[in-house]
Design a protein around this motif. Sequence first.
Motif, PDB file in Angstrom:
ATOM      1  N   ILE A  54      33.916  20.315 -34.624  1.00 39.08           N
ATOM      2  CA  ILE A  54      32.591  20.734 -35.078  1.00 39.08           C
ATOM      3  C   ILE A  54      32.712  22.187 -35.509  1.00 39.08           C
ATOM      4  O   ILE A  54      33.166  23.031 -34.740  1.00 39.08           O
ATOM      5  CB  ILE A  54      31.544  20.617 -33.954  1.00 39.08           C
ATOM      6  CG1 ILE A  54      31.510  19.199 -33.385  1.00 39.08           C
ATOM      7  CG2 ILE A  54      30.163  21.011 -34.487  1.00 39.08           C
ATOM      8  CD1 ILE A  54      30.644  19.061 -32.153  1.00 39.08           C
ATOM      9  N   HIS A  55      32.335  22.468 -36.738  1.00 39.24           N
ATOM     10  CA  HIS A  55      32.384  23.827 -37.263  1.00 39.24           C
ATOM     11  C   HIS A  55      30.987  24.434 -37.205  1.00 39.24           C
ATOM     12  O   HIS A  55      29.992  23.723 -37.210  1.00 39.24           O
ATOM     13  CB  HIS A  55      32.893  23.823 -38.706  1.00 39.24           C
ATOM     14  CG  HIS A  55      34.270  23.265 -38.842  1.00 39.24           C
ATOM     15  ND1 HIS A  55      35.398  24.006 -38.630  1.00 39.24           N
ATOM     16  CD2 HIS A  55      34.703  22.012 -39.134  1.00 39.24           C
ATOM     17  CE1 HIS A  55      36.466  23.261 -38.791  1.00 39.24           C
ATOM     18  NE2 HIS A  55      36.066  22.036 -39.103  1.00 39.24           N
ATOM     19  N   VAL A  56      30.932  25.744 -37.174  1.00 42.98           N
ATOM     20  CA  VAL A  56      29.642  26.436 -37.202  1.00 42.98           C
ATOM     21  C   VAL A  56      29.640  27.398 -38.384  1.00 42.98           C
ATOM     22  O   VAL A  56      30.668  27.995 -38.715  1.00 42.98           O
ATOM     23  CB  VAL A  56      29.366  27.176 -35.872  1.00 42.98           C
ATOM     24  CG1 VAL A  56      30.323  28.316 -35.645  1.00 42.98           C
ATOM     25  CG2 VAL A  56      27.934  27.649 -35.794  1.00 42.98           C
ATOM     26  N   ARG A  57      28.495  27.482 -39.032  1.00 47.12           N
ATOM     27  CA  ARG A  57      28.335  28.400 -40.164  1.00 47.12           C
ATOM     28  C   ARG A  57      26.880  28.849 -40.198  1.00 47.12           C
ATOM     29  O   ARG A  57      26.016  28.248 -39.557  1.00 47.12           O
ATOM     30  CB  ARG A  57      28.726  27.729 -41.471  1.00 47.12           C
ATOM     31  CG  ARG A  57      27.873  26.521 -41.812  1.00 47.12           C
ATOM     32  CD  ARG A  57      28.192  25.989 -43.210  1.00 47.12           C
ATOM     33  NE  ARG A  57      27.577  24.718 -43.490  1.00 47.12           N
ATOM     34  CZ  ARG A  57      26.299  24.527 -43.772  1.00 47.12           C
ATOM     35  NH1 ARG A  57      25.472  25.549 -43.831  1.00 47.12           N
ATOM     36  NH2 ARG A  57      25.825  23.317 -44.013  1.00 47.12           N
ATOM     37  N   ILE A  58      26.627  29.890 -40.946  1.00 39.46           N
ATOM     38  CA  ILE A  58      25.251  30.355 -41.133  1.00 39.46           C
ATOM     39  C   ILE A  58      24.519  29.347 -42.023  1.00 39.46           C
ATOM     40  O   ILE A  58      25.081  28.838 -42.999  1.00 39.46           O
ATOM     41  CB  ILE A  58      25.226  31.768 -41.743  1.00 39.46           C
ATOM     42  CG1 ILE A  58      25.803  32.761 -40.731  1.00 39.46           C
ATOM     43  CG2 ILE A  58      23.820  32.164 -42.152  1.00 39.46           C
ATOM     44  CD1 ILE A  58      25.890  34.186 -41.228  1.00 39.46           C
ATOM     45  N   ALA A  59      23.284  29.063 -41.676  1.00 41.80           N
ATOM     46  CA  ALA A  59      22.480  28.100 -42.426  1.00 41.80           C
ATOM     47  C   ALA A  59      22.165  28.613 -43.823  1.00 41.80           C
ATOM     48  O   ALA A  59      22.017  29.823 -44.038  1.00 41.80           O
ATOM     49  CB  ALA A  59      21.179  27.819 -41.682  1.00 41.80           C
ATOM     50  N   THR A  60      22.057  27.684 -44.753  1.00 43.93           N
ATOM     51  CA  THR A  60      21.576  28.025 -46.090  1.00 43.93           C
ATOM     52  C   THR A  60      20.069  28.295 -45.985  1.00 43.93           C
ATOM     53  O   THR A  60      19.437  27.917 -44.994  1.00 43.93           O
ATOM     54  CB  THR A  60      21.807  26.859 -47.078  1.00 43.93           C
ATOM     55  OG1 THR A  60      20.995  25.747 -46.663  1.00 43.93           O
ATOM     56  CG2 THR A  60      23.274  26.461 -47.149  1.00 43.93           C
TER      57      THR A  60
END
Length: 111
Positions: A54-60
Amino acid sequence: MTVYVAEIFGSGIAAFDAASAHEARAHLTDEGFQRDLIVMQSKGRPLWDGVAEIHVRIATPEESVIWQTGLATATQSTDFPGDRTRHVFLVPVVDPSLERSVDDDDDDDRD
């Protein structure tokens, strides 16, 4: 707080807020969150197989709006757990544990 997204197989699955990227990564290891990902289904399949990364990134910006709208709806519920990290699913989900079994035979069960 910043809105982050948990991404599985390249798809944004759930949005949540966190104070930092480190806190967001820690959220991915939360047992309750992982249980939701395993139990909840989209299109008849679990959101997560319990193994895939599971990767995490800043939301669009669009995902942030979905999170804000979902959170506003959830906070109106009387059983909203305000002390937990809140996540909003970005895909349509069903909790199969809440679905009733359907008796679709034609008898009236008076055997």
